[in-house]
Design a protein around this motif. Structure first.
Motif, PDB file in Angstrom:
ATOM      1  N   VAL A 191       0.835  -1.254   0.097  1.00  0.00           N
ATOM      2  CA  VAL A 191      -0.210   0.004  -0.186  1.00  0.00           C
ATOM      3  C   VAL A 191       0.845   1.177  -0.174  1.00  0.00           C
ATOM      4  N   ARG A 192       1.917   1.141   0.853  1.00  0.00           N
ATOM      5  CA  ARG A 192       2.825   2.347   0.682  1.00  0.00           C
ATOM      6  C   ARG A 192       3.754   2.555  -0.387  1.00  0.00           C
ATOM      7  N   TYR A 193       3.798   1.628  -0.997  1.00  0.00           N
ATOM      8  CA  TYR A 193       4.540   1.565  -2.317  1.00  0.00           C
ATOM      9  C   TYR A 193       3.674   2.656  -3.488  1.00  0.00           C
ATOM     10  N   TYR A 194       2.359   1.630  -3.305  1.00  0.00           N
ATOM     11  CA  TYR A 194       1.456   2.426  -4.312  1.00  0.00           C
ATOM     12  C   TYR A 194       1.027   3.928  -3.994  1.00  0.00           C
ATOM     13  N   LEU A 195       1.157   4.143  -2.481  1.00  0.00           N
ATOM     14  CA  LEU A 195       0.881   5.594  -2.339  1.00  0.00           C
ATOM     15  C   LEU A 195       2.089   6.630  -2.862  1.00  0.00           C
ATOM     16  N   ARG A 196       3.395   6.271  -2.603  1.00  0.00           N
ATOM     17  CA  ARG A 196       4.387   6.960  -2.894  1.00  0.00           C
ATOM     18  C   ARG A 196       4.610   7.137  -4.583  1.00  0.00           C
ATOM     19  N   LEU A 197       3.950   6.177  -5.280  1.00  0.00           N
ATOM     20  CA  LEU A 197       3.982   6.192  -6.663  1.00  0.00           C
ATOM     21  C   LEU A 197       3.045   7.224  -6.999  1.00  0.00           C
ATOM     22  N   THR A 198       2.045   7.619  -6.252  1.00  0.00           N
ATOM     23  CA  THR A 198       0.904   8.672  -6.604  1.00  0.00           C
ATOM     24  C   THR A 198       1.516  10.178  -6.660  1.00  0.00           C
ATOM     25  N   ASP A 199       2.883  10.137  -6.064  1.00  0.00           N
ATOM     26  CA  ASP A 199       3.461  11.445  -5.993  1.00  0.00           C
ATOM     27  C   ASP A 199       4.162  11.726  -7.225  1.00  0.00           C
ATOM     28  N   ASN A 200       4.008  10.778  -8.188  1.00  0.00           N
ATOM     29  CA  ASN A 200       4.504  11.195  -9.790  1.00  0.00           C
ATOM     30  C   ASN A 200       3.280  11.216 -10.586  1.00  0.00           C
ATOM     31  N   PRO A 201       3.118  12.487 -11.166  1.00  0.00           N
ATOM     32  CA  PRO A 201       1.909  12.695 -12.079  1.00  0.00           C
ATOM     33  C   PRO A 201       1.608  11.535 -13.148  1.00  0.00           C
ATOM     34  N   ARG A 202       2.631  11.040 -13.770  1.00  0.00           N
ATOM     35  CA  ARG A 202       2.350  10.046 -14.758  1.00  0.00           C
ATOM     36  C   ARG A 202       2.056   8.946 -14.087  1.00  0.00           C
ATOM     37  N   ALA A 203       2.655   8.226 -13.086  1.00  0.00           N
ATOM     38  CA  ALA A 203       2.311   7.031 -12.335  1.00  0.00           C
ATOM     39  C   ALA A 203       0.836   7.318 -11.838  1.00  0.00           C
ATOM     40  N   ARG A 204       0.563   8.533 -11.277  1.00  0.00           N
ATOM     41  CA  ARG A 204      -0.935   8.741 -10.865  1.00  0.00           C
ATOM     42  C   ARG A 204      -1.984   8.638 -11.745  1.00  0.00           C
ATOM     43  N   ASP A 205      -1.554   9.162 -13.026  1.00  0.00           N
ATOM     44  CA  ASP A 205      -2.636   8.948 -14.176  1.00  0.00           C
ATOM     45  C   ASP A 205      -2.716   7.296 -14.399  1.00  0.00           C
ATOM     46  N   ALA A 206      -1.444   6.666 -14.729  1.00  0.00           N
ATOM     47  CA  ALA A 206      -1.593   5.303 -14.938  1.00  0.00           C
ATOM     48  C   ALA A 206      -2.401   4.433 -13.791  1.00  0.00           C
ATOM     49  N   LEU A 207      -2.129   4.682 -12.636  1.00  0.00           N
ATOM     50  CA  LEU A 207      -2.615   3.954 -11.458  1.00  0.00           C
ATOM     51  C   LEU A 207      -4.435   4.392 -11.398  1.00  0.00           C
ATOM     52  N   GLN A 208      -4.664   5.581 -11.829  1.00  0.00           N
ATOM     53  CA  GLN A 208      -6.204   5.593 -11.924  1.00  0.00           C
ATOM     54  C   GLN A 208      -6.757   4.616 -12.955  1.00  0.00           C
TER      55      GLN A 208
END
Length: 290
Positions: A191-208
């Motif tokens: 969960v914390r790994y995913y949460l840290r990824l959301t700090d990057n805009p491109r990764a956040r868009d992909a995770l959506q």
């Protein structure tokens, strides 16, 4: 062999040289100093006629060599991480190697993170995260997450679509396994790994698009009932993504590919590779990774 440096002598020598040694080389220098041809001895300039002077000169000779030697230790462990045998002896070997690297990343040091990133430790951790048993998975995930806490580590993972989706596939496989066999201590790292990824805009868009459904539909509510900190992180993750209940999730091995191909559908991104190879071809049908 001469007596080693005391803590006070180490402090004076480090101040004179202008840098501080990490703990392990300090232990070596405190244990003893070599003597004989090629090393400082009493028949030298006045400054080395005293024991303190000799020790300082020894420190100057030994410190750079020790610093370099200890800095290279992780490279000798990488071949062990690259083993794939499921035998217990190999699993213990991977786990011991991971523990050494995990000790390095516990120190909040950008130089250490840069060394681990440039030496490609993350690609070695991902297969362990995806397919190994719980303890190696736990330590490998912890290493990758701690590296990503540094800006250079996050930038490395998110620099290309290939790197991001390799990490996303490993995480998705872990979530799928955790849904069948829950582990609270492993889930909190995921969960914390995913949460840290959301700090990057491109990764956040992909995770959506590709956040696993199990993280959105309450699958892990029972597992997290005694872990309010991880529940809070999971809620923050969903808030960052604006993730509704429902939606697409990675499906490793899914799709109706040809006999010798493996396919994965990650949201609107199609990935494929030949069986037995490590290279995925990414067809971005959704947001462009630029």
């Amino acid at each position: 062999m001469l007596p080693g440096l005391t803590e006070l002598e180490l402090a004076h020598a480090e101040a004179e040289l202008g840098f501080a040694l990490p703990p392990d080389p300090r232990v070596v220098l405190a244990a003893g100093l070599p003597s004989g041809p090629g090393w400082a001895h009493p028949r030298g300039p006045p400054i080395v006629n005293s024991v303190m002077g000799m020790k300082r000169r020894m420190f100057k000779d030994l410190a750079p060599m020790l610093w370099y030697s200890f800095a290279q230790i992780p490279l000798y462990l990488y071949p062990f991480l690259n083993t794939t045998s499921k035998a217990k002896s190999f699993e213990y070997l991977r786990l011991a190697s991971l523990n050494v690297i995990d000790a390095l990343v516990k120190v909040d040091d950008t130089e250490t993170v840069n060394f681990l990133v440039t030496s490609q430790v993350i690609p070695l951790c991902l297969p362990i995260m995806e397919t190994d048993s719980e303890l190696p998975k736990l330590v490998a995930t912890s290493i990758a997450r701690k590296i990503m806490l540094d800006a250079s580590g996050l930038q490395y993972i998110c620099a290309t679509a290939d790197r991001f989706f390799e990490a996303a596939m490993a995480l998705a496989a872990m979530v799928s396994a955790l849904a069948e066999q829950p582990s609270g201590r492993l889930l909190k790292h995921v969960v914390r790994y995913y949460l840290r990824l959301t700090d990057n805009p491109r990764a956040r868009d992909a995770l959506q698009i590709c956040l696993p459904q199990a993280l959105k539909d309450g699958t892990f509510d029972h597992c997290l009932q005694d872990d309010p900190a991880t529940r809070c992180c999971l809620q923050q993750l969903l808030d960052n993504l604006g993730a509704p209940v429902g939606g697409g999730a990675p499906r490793p091995g899914g799709g109706g590919g040809a006999e010798k191909m493996e396919f994965m559908l990650v949201g609107s991104c199609s990935l494929q590779r030949a069986r037995g190879t490590g290279k995925w071809t990414i067809d971005m049908m959704g947001p462009t990774w630029q």
